[in-house]
Write a protein that holds these residues in place. Structure first.
Motif, PDB file in Angstrom:
ATOM      1  N   THR A  15       0.820  -1.213   0.000  1.00  0.00           N
ATOM      2  CA  THR A  15       0.000   0.000   0.000  1.00  0.00           C
ATOM      3  C   THR A  15       0.854   1.263   0.000  1.00  0.00           C
ATOM      4  OG1 THR A  15      -0.164   0.058   2.427  1.00  0.00           O
ATOM      5  CG2 THR A  15      -1.846  -1.201   1.235  1.00  0.00           C
ATOM      6  N   ARG A  16       2.110   1.130   0.397  1.00  0.00           N
ATOM      7  CA  ARG A  16       3.006   2.284   0.463  1.00  0.00           C
ATOM      8  C   ARG A  16       3.870   2.433  -0.778  1.00  0.00           C
ATOM      9  NH1 ARG A  16       3.007  -0.183   5.418  1.00  0.00           N
ATOM     10  NH2 ARG A  16       5.020  -1.211   5.180  1.00  0.00           N
ATOM     11  N   CYS A  17       3.634   1.570  -1.771  1.00  0.00           N
ATOM     12  CA  CYS A  17       4.496   1.534  -2.955  1.00  0.00           C
ATOM     13  C   CYS A  17       3.709   1.845  -4.234  1.00  0.00           C
ATOM     14  CB  CYS A  17       5.126   0.149  -3.100  1.00  0.00           C
ATOM     15  SG  CYS A  17       6.095  -0.364  -1.668  1.00  0.00           S
ATOM     16  N   GLY A  18       4.387   2.458  -5.161  1.00  0.00           N
ATOM     17  CA  GLY A  18       3.875   2.645  -6.512  1.00  0.00           C
ATOM     18  C   GLY A  18       4.960   2.229  -7.485  1.00  0.00           C
ATOM     19  N   VAL A  19       4.610   1.383  -8.455  1.00  0.00           N
ATOM     20  CA  VAL A  19       5.621   0.869  -9.376  1.00  0.00           C
ATOM     21  C   VAL A  19       5.046   0.743 -10.771  1.00  0.00           C
ATOM     22  CG1 VAL A  19       5.031  -1.515  -8.733  1.00  0.00           C
ATOM     23  CG2 VAL A  19       7.248  -1.036  -9.786  1.00  0.00           C
ATOM     24  N   TYR A  20       5.868   1.095 -11.747  1.00  0.00           N
ATOM     25  CA  TYR A  20       5.527   0.832 -13.151  1.00  0.00           C
ATOM     26  C   TYR A  20       6.783   0.331 -13.839  1.00  0.00           C
ATOM     27  CZ  TYR A  20       3.808   1.181 -17.888  1.00  0.00           C
ATOM     28  OH  TYR A  20       3.424   0.872 -19.180  1.00  0.00           O
ATOM     29  N   ILE A  37       2.776   5.574 -15.550  1.00  0.00           N
ATOM     30  CA  ILE A  37       3.443   6.440 -14.582  1.00  0.00           C
ATOM     31  C   ILE A  37       2.422   7.103 -13.659  1.00  0.00           C
ATOM     32  CG2 ILE A  37       4.783   8.565 -14.327  1.00  0.00           C
ATOM     33  CD1 ILE A  37       6.258   7.741 -16.931  1.00  0.00           C
ATOM     34  N   VAL A  38       1.368   7.656 -14.253  1.00  0.00           N
ATOM     35  CA  VAL A  38       0.333   8.323 -13.456  1.00  0.00           C
ATOM     36  C   VAL A  38      -0.323   7.338 -12.494  1.00  0.00           C
ATOM     37  CG1 VAL A  38      -1.886   9.507 -13.553  1.00  0.00           C
ATOM     38  CG2 VAL A  38      -0.078  10.129 -15.162  1.00  0.00           C
ATOM     39  N   ALA A  39      -0.627   6.129 -12.975  1.00  0.00           N
ATOM     40  CA  ALA A  39      -1.252   5.122 -12.111  1.00  0.00           C
ATOM     41  C   ALA A  39      -0.354   4.770 -10.931  1.00  0.00           C
ATOM     42  CB  ALA A  39      -1.578   3.866 -12.926  1.00  0.00           C
ATOM     43  N   ALA A  40       0.955   4.693 -11.170  1.00  0.00           N
ATOM     44  CA  ALA A  40       1.895   4.377 -10.087  1.00  0.00           C
ATOM     45  C   ALA A  40       1.936   5.478  -9.037  1.00  0.00           C
ATOM     46  CB  ALA A  40       3.289   4.144 -10.660  1.00  0.00           C
ATOM     47  N   MET A  41       1.683   6.718  -9.449  1.00  0.00           N
ATOM     48  CA  MET A  41       1.764   7.853  -8.544  1.00  0.00           C
ATOM     49  C   MET A  41       0.409   8.255  -7.977  1.00  0.00           C
ATOM     50  SD  MET A  41       4.525  10.278 -10.553  1.00  0.00           S
ATOM     51  CE  MET A  41       4.780  11.324  -9.126  1.00  0.00           C
ATOM     52  N   LEU A  42      -0.645   7.614  -8.415  1.00  0.00           N
ATOM     53  CA  LEU A  42      -2.012   8.053  -8.126  1.00  0.00           C
ATOM     54  C   LEU A  42      -2.279   8.174  -6.627  1.00  0.00           C
ATOM     55  CD1 LEU A  42      -4.548   8.748  -9.823  1.00  0.00           C
ATOM     56  CD2 LEU A  42      -5.307   6.391  -9.452  1.00  0.00           C
ATOM     57  N   HIS A  43      -1.826   7.214  -5.847  1.00  0.00           N
ATOM     58  CA  HIS A  43      -2.138   7.186  -4.412  1.00  0.00           C
ATOM     59  C   HIS A  43      -1.028   7.812  -3.564  1.00  0.00           C
ATOM     60  CE1 HIS A  43       0.359   3.709  -5.179  1.00  0.00           C
ATOM     61  NE2 HIS A  43       0.517   3.476  -3.895  1.00  0.00           N
ATOM     62  N   LEU A  95       8.290   5.170  -4.769  1.00  0.00           N
ATOM     63  CA  LEU A  95       7.924   5.166  -6.178  1.00  0.00           C
ATOM     64  C   LEU A  95       9.078   4.589  -6.986  1.00  0.00           C
ATOM     65  CD1 LEU A  95       6.047   6.065  -8.552  1.00  0.00           C
ATOM     66  CD2 LEU A  95       7.296   8.249  -8.521  1.00  0.00           C
ATOM     67  N   VAL A  96       8.786   3.565  -7.790  1.00  0.00           N
ATOM     68  CA  VAL A  96       9.805   2.925  -8.622  1.00  0.00           C
ATOM     69  C   VAL A  96       9.316   2.907 -10.059  1.00  0.00           C
ATOM     70  CG1 VAL A  96      11.043   0.782  -9.104  1.00  0.00           C
ATOM     71  CG2 VAL A  96      10.713   1.516  -6.742  1.00  0.00           C
ATOM     72  N   LEU A  97      10.109   3.475 -10.961  1.00  0.00           N
ATOM     73  CA  LEU A  97       9.756   3.543 -12.376  1.00  0.00           C
ATOM     74  C   LEU A  97      10.907   2.997 -13.209  1.00  0.00           C
ATOM     75  CD1 LEU A  97       8.261   7.173 -12.484  1.00  0.00           C
ATOM     76  CD2 LEU A  97       6.994   5.014 -12.266  1.00  0.00           C
ATOM     77  N   SER A 123      15.099   3.762 -13.249  1.00  0.00           N
ATOM     78  CA  SER A 123      16.172   3.236 -14.083  1.00  0.00           C
ATOM     79  C   SER A 123      16.085   3.921 -15.429  1.00  0.00           C
ATOM     80  CB  SER A 123      16.038   1.721 -14.260  1.00  0.00           C
ATOM     81  OG  SER A 123      14.982   1.417 -15.153  1.00  0.00           O
ATOM     82  N   SER A 124      17.194   3.998 -16.121  1.00  0.00           N
ATOM     83  CA  SER A 124      17.171   4.594 -17.451  1.00  0.00           C
ATOM     84  C   SER A 124      18.462   4.286 -18.195  1.00  0.00           C
ATOM     85  CB  SER A 124      17.001   6.112 -17.364  1.00  0.00           C
ATOM     86  OG  SER A 124      16.963   6.691 -18.654  1.00  0.00           O
ATOM     87  N   HIS A 125      18.329   4.186 -19.528  1.00  0.00           N
ATOM     88  CA  HIS A 125      19.514   4.125 -20.378  1.00  0.00           C
ATOM     89  C   HIS A 125      20.066   5.522 -20.627  1.00  0.00           C
ATOM     90  CE1 HIS A 125      17.754   0.153 -21.612  1.00  0.00           C
ATOM     91  NE2 HIS A 125      19.025  -0.170 -21.513  1.00  0.00           N
ATOM     92  N   ASN A 126      19.240   6.541 -20.354  1.00  0.00           N
ATOM     93  CA  ASN A 126      19.632   7.913 -20.662  1.00  0.00           C
ATOM     94  C   ASN A 126      20.374   8.515 -19.474  1.00  0.00           C
ATOM     95  OD1 ASN A 126      19.542  10.858 -20.963  1.00  0.00           O
ATOM     96  ND2 ASN A 126      18.258  10.436 -22.743  1.00  0.00           N
ATOM     97  N   LEU A 127      21.675   8.605 -19.596  1.00  0.00           N
ATOM     98  CA  LEU A 127      22.513   9.068 -18.502  1.00  0.00           C
ATOM     99  C   LEU A 127      22.206  10.519 -18.131  1.00  0.00           C
ATOM    100  CD1 LEU A 127      24.835   8.355 -16.602  1.00  0.00           C
ATOM    101  CD2 LEU A 127      26.428   9.099 -18.382  1.00  0.00           C
ATOM    102  N   ASN A 128      22.013  11.378 -19.137  1.00  0.00           N
ATOM    103  CA  ASN A 128      21.764  12.789 -18.860  1.00  0.00           C
ATOM    104  C   ASN A 128      20.467  12.990 -18.095  1.00  0.00           C
ATOM    105  OD1 ASN A 128      24.120  13.789 -20.065  1.00  0.00           O
ATOM    106  ND2 ASN A 128      23.184  13.783 -22.093  1.00  0.00           N
TER     107      ASN A 128
END
Length: 238
Positions: A73-78, A143-149, A154-156, A189-194
């Protein structure tokens, strides 16, 4: 917020993840970078008990993720679009997600309003099923669904994928603001370093399942180390 100890995962005889110890504190804004196959998505799936670990433990807010459900309940993930219900429209999906966290329709509507610029008039009110939307808009819905509550964690996974440049800028602003105003822990996480350096205050560099660097993102020497690492890796494949 997150404590990982002696965590390993094997696919057959191939060890794809091996993390001796990793702690992510409340309020941290952490970026996970690495080339394809480094273990980023595997780590996320193990964190949320979506894969069976071979050894070790993952604690979220002090609870082992294999014991019970309350910590969720304390987590949001996509992670990817398998987290979506593609035969629903966006509104139906958001209301469904909200209901699972005890949110009423009015509360969901008010929360969605905060993402108005990010959704850019292309998601709500379109009368489309999620399956008929572009990959970029599916990404936004996830993303929005993961942040909704308003989760505390938050993990994306690859949040910049499929997004146009203006949406990439906006999601960076959203993540910064969310972390700053709520004190939530954010891991991407991302492949985009910048993009990752722009968003995060701490960078974890994964290579073949191991964390080989854990460095502050805003430090000039840290950025140089990361740029040199990826430049050397690229040259190895020329």
């Amino acid at each position: 917020m997150v404590e990982i100890t002696n965590l390993t995962k094997l696919f057959g005889s191939n060890k794809v993840l091996d993390i001796d110890r990793l702690t992510v504190a409340d309020g941290d804004l952490v970026g996970l970078v690495g080339n394809n196959g480094a273990g980023k998505t595997t780590l996320f799936r193990l964190m949320f008990d979506l894969l069976k670990r071979d050894s070790g433990s993952v604690l979220i807010d002090g609870a082992d993720v294999t014991d019970g459900e309350e910590w969720k309940t304390r987590c949001g993930v996509y992670i990817d679009n398998s987290f979506l219900i593609d035969y629903l429209g966006p509104e139906e999906f958001f209301y469904f997600i909200g209901k699972t966290y005890g949110m009423g329709k009015d509360e969901v509507d008010a929360r969605l309003e905060t993402f108005h610029r990010f959704m850019n008039g292309e998601i709500l009110g379109t009368k489309k099923f999620i399956r008929d939307m572009s990959m970029g808009n599916k990404q936004k819905i996830g993303i929005v669904a993961a942040m909704l509550h308003s989760p505390r964690l938050l993990v994306l996974d690859e949040p910049f994928n499929f997004l146009d440049p203006s949406s990439q800028i906006r999601i960076k602003e959203i993540l910064h603001e969310y972390n700053a105003t709520t004190g939530a822990t954010v891991i991407i996480s991302s492949h985009n370093l910048n993009h990752t350096i722009d968003v995060c205050s701490r960078i974890l560099l994964l290579e073949k399942g191991y964390i080989i660097k854990d460095i502050p993102a805003q430090d000039a020497d840290s950025r140089r180390q990361l740029e040199e690492y990826f430049e050397i890796t690229d040259k190895n494949y020329e």
